[in-house]
Design a protein around this motif. Structure first.
Motif, PDB file in Angstrom:
ATOM      1  N   GLU A 292       0.833  -1.207   0.000  1.00  0.00           N
ATOM      2  CA  GLU A 292       0.000   0.000   0.000  1.00  0.00           C
ATOM      3  C   GLU A 292       0.868   1.258   0.000  1.00  0.00           C
ATOM      4  O   GLU A 292       0.553   2.248  -0.670  1.00  0.00           O
ATOM      5  N   LEU A 293       1.946   1.222   0.759  1.00  0.00           N
ATOM      6  CA  LEU A 293       2.851   2.365   0.840  1.00  0.00           C
ATOM      7  C   LEU A 293       3.492   2.662  -0.514  1.00  0.00           C
ATOM      8  O   LEU A 293       3.558   3.816  -0.955  1.00  0.00           O
ATOM      9  N   LEU A 294       3.964   1.620  -1.187  1.00  0.00           N
ATOM     10  CA  LEU A 294       4.600   1.812  -2.489  1.00  0.00           C
ATOM     11  C   LEU A 294       3.618   2.358  -3.516  1.00  0.00           C
ATOM     12  O   LEU A 294       3.963   3.221  -4.326  1.00  0.00           O
ATOM     13  N   ASN A 295       2.390   1.860  -3.482  1.00  0.00           N
ATOM     14  CA  ASN A 295       1.371   2.370  -4.394  1.00  0.00           C
ATOM     15  C   ASN A 295       1.123   3.855  -4.148  1.00  0.00           C
ATOM     16  O   ASN A 295       0.962   4.639  -5.095  1.00  0.00           O
ATOM     17  N   GLN A 296       1.105   4.235  -2.882  1.00  0.00           N
ATOM     18  CA  GLN A 296       0.932   5.645  -2.524  1.00  0.00           C
ATOM     19  C   GLN A 296       2.079   6.483  -3.092  1.00  0.00           C
ATOM     20  O   GLN A 296       1.855   7.563  -3.657  1.00  0.00           O
ATOM     21  N   CYS A 297       3.300   5.998  -2.951  1.00  0.00           N
ATOM     22  CA  CYS A 297       4.463   6.726  -3.459  1.00  0.00           C
ATOM     23  C   CYS A 297       4.443   6.841  -4.980  1.00  0.00           C
ATOM     24  O   CYS A 297       4.880   7.853  -5.539  1.00  0.00           O
ATOM     25  N   LEU A 298       3.938   5.816  -5.639  1.00  0.00           N
ATOM     26  CA  LEU A 298       3.882   5.809  -7.101  1.00  0.00           C
ATOM     27  C   LEU A 298       2.655   6.544  -7.638  1.00  0.00           C
ATOM     28  O   LEU A 298       2.552   6.794  -8.836  1.00  0.00           O
ATOM     29  N   GLY A 299       1.727   6.877  -6.742  1.00  0.00           N
ATOM     30  CA  GLY A 299       0.523   7.583  -7.155  1.00  0.00           C
ATOM     31  C   GLY A 299      -0.484   6.710  -7.869  1.00  0.00           C
ATOM     32  O   GLY A 299      -1.176   7.158  -8.785  1.00  0.00           O
ATOM     33  N   ILE A 300      -0.566   5.444  -7.453  1.00  0.00           N
ATOM     34  CA  ILE A 300      -1.508   4.514  -8.081  1.00  0.00           C
ATOM     35  C   ILE A 300      -2.372   3.848  -7.013  1.00  0.00           C
ATOM     36  O   ILE A 300      -2.041   3.872  -5.820  1.00  0.00           O
ATOM     37  N   SER A 301      -3.462   3.249  -7.461  1.00  0.00           N
ATOM     38  CA  SER A 301      -4.362   2.519  -6.565  1.00  0.00           C
ATOM     39  C   SER A 301      -4.606   1.134  -7.146  1.00  0.00           C
ATOM     40  O   SER A 301      -5.060   1.010  -8.285  1.00  0.00           O
ATOM     41  N   ILE A 302      -4.269   0.111  -6.384  1.00  0.00           N
ATOM     42  CA  ILE A 302      -4.464  -1.274  -6.817  1.00  0.00           C
ATOM     43  C   ILE A 302      -5.153  -2.035  -5.694  1.00  0.00           C
ATOM     44  O   ILE A 302      -4.706  -1.987  -4.546  1.00  0.00           O
ATOM     45  N   SER A 303      -6.235  -2.706  -6.034  1.00  0.00           N
ATOM     46  CA  SER A 303      -6.960  -3.519  -5.041  1.00  0.00           C
ATOM     47  C   SER A 303      -6.816  -4.986  -5.417  1.00  0.00           C
ATOM     48  O   SER A 303      -7.572  -5.499  -6.251  1.00  0.00           O
ATOM     49  N   PRO A 304      -5.853  -5.672  -4.835  1.00  0.00           N
ATOM     50  CA  PRO A 304      -5.611  -7.060  -5.222  1.00  0.00           C
ATOM     51  C   PRO A 304      -6.652  -8.026  -4.681  1.00  0.00           C
ATOM     52  O   PRO A 304      -7.220  -7.807  -3.603  1.00  0.00           O
ATOM     53  N   GLU A 305      -6.908  -9.074  -5.444  1.00  0.00           N
ATOM     54  CA  GLU A 305      -7.649 -10.212  -4.915  1.00  0.00           C
ATOM     55  C   GLU A 305      -6.692 -11.020  -4.037  1.00  0.00           C
ATOM     56  O   GLU A 305      -5.477 -10.868  -4.135  1.00  0.00           O
ATOM     57  N   LYS A 306      -7.246 -11.890  -3.211  1.00  0.00           N
ATOM     58  CA  LYS A 306      -6.409 -12.736  -2.365  1.00  0.00           C
ATOM     59  C   LYS A 306      -6.887 -14.178  -2.465  1.00  0.00           C
ATOM     60  O   LYS A 306      -8.083 -14.441  -2.384  1.00  0.00           O
ATOM     61  N   THR A 307      -5.943 -15.078  -2.650  1.00  0.00           N
ATOM     62  CA  THR A 307      -6.312 -16.484  -2.759  1.00  0.00           C
ATOM     63  C   THR A 307      -6.790 -17.024  -1.418  1.00  0.00           C
ATOM     64  O   THR A 307      -6.404 -16.524  -0.363  1.00  0.00           O
ATOM     65  N   ILE A 308      -7.624 -18.046  -1.466  1.00  0.00           N
ATOM     66  CA  ILE A 308      -8.089 -18.697  -0.239  1.00  0.00           C
ATOM     67  C   ILE A 308      -7.691 -20.171  -0.224  1.00  0.00           C
ATOM     68  O   ILE A 308      -7.985 -20.898   0.720  1.00  0.00           O
TER      69      ILE A 308
END
Length: 203
Positions: free
Chosen positions: A123-139
């Protein structure tokens, strides 16, 4: 492109290029922990060349411990050491001071689980890069991944043969270009241009 990757500690450039270039990101959450991978380490460009920063983890008596269950060993002041190493490596880089206030707090928090730290790093890196990514998560864990491009191997630097296009590095004149370090190296040297670089990186 839909990609399957491991959350890792300040991932390599190739790892983050795969994430940035994906239409959808899926995080592998149910695998067994593997030692000597980027799950708990990153590589930076120090004044003496390449340097590995490693997070100490609690030893478990459980064979094949799940990655999501791995705990960080709290008896070592590794956060202070890692941030001091980053300062020594990048204090003179063009963008260290620009991102310092964003990045410093994560080295002051006490995380119990390695996975939680790595998800926060993402989340921090995305903030620094100015992007928003919402990943899925495996179960559930599958050895063979279907309906996704499997980039889980990028968590293991020994299996990652990516050649990155050279960019200016702080100690490049002394040691030459060091390939595929942590995305922090790219960020501190290239700033927001890092995102364009990641989008163009050959996978």
């Amino acid at each position: 492109m839909r990609v399957l990757v491991h959350p890792t500690y300040f991932p390599s450039i190739s790892h983050y290029a795969a994430i940035v270039q994906a239409e959808e990101v899926v995080f592998e959450m149910d695998d067994n922990f593997q030692k000597q991978t980027n799950r708990n380490r990153m590589y930076i460009y120090s004044p003496n060349g390449i340097q590995m920063l490693n997070i100490p983890i609690k030893h478990s008596k459980i064979a094949n411990q799940k990655y999501k269950d791995v705990k960080i060993e709290p008896d070592f002041n590794w956060q202070k050491q890692h941030f001091k190493s980053l300062e020594a490596a990048y204090r003179t880089s063009p963008f260290f001071e620009y991102f310092e206030d964003d990045i410093a707090p994560i080295f002051q928090k006490k995380h119990t689980f390695l996975m939680d730290l790595n998800l926060e790093v993402f989340e921090l890196l995305n903030q620094c890069l100015g992007i928003s990514i919402s990943p899925e998560k495996t179960i559930e864990y599958f050895h063979e991944a279907n309906d996704v491009t499997d980039f889980r191997f990028l968590a293991n630097g020994k299996k990652d043969q990516t050649k990155c296009k050279p960019y200016t590095q702080v100690f490049g004149e002394k040691h030459g270009f060091l390939n595929n370090l942590s995305v922090l190296d790219l960020l501190f040297n290239e700033g927001r241009y890092a995102l364009d670089y990641l989008k163009k990186q050959q996978l």
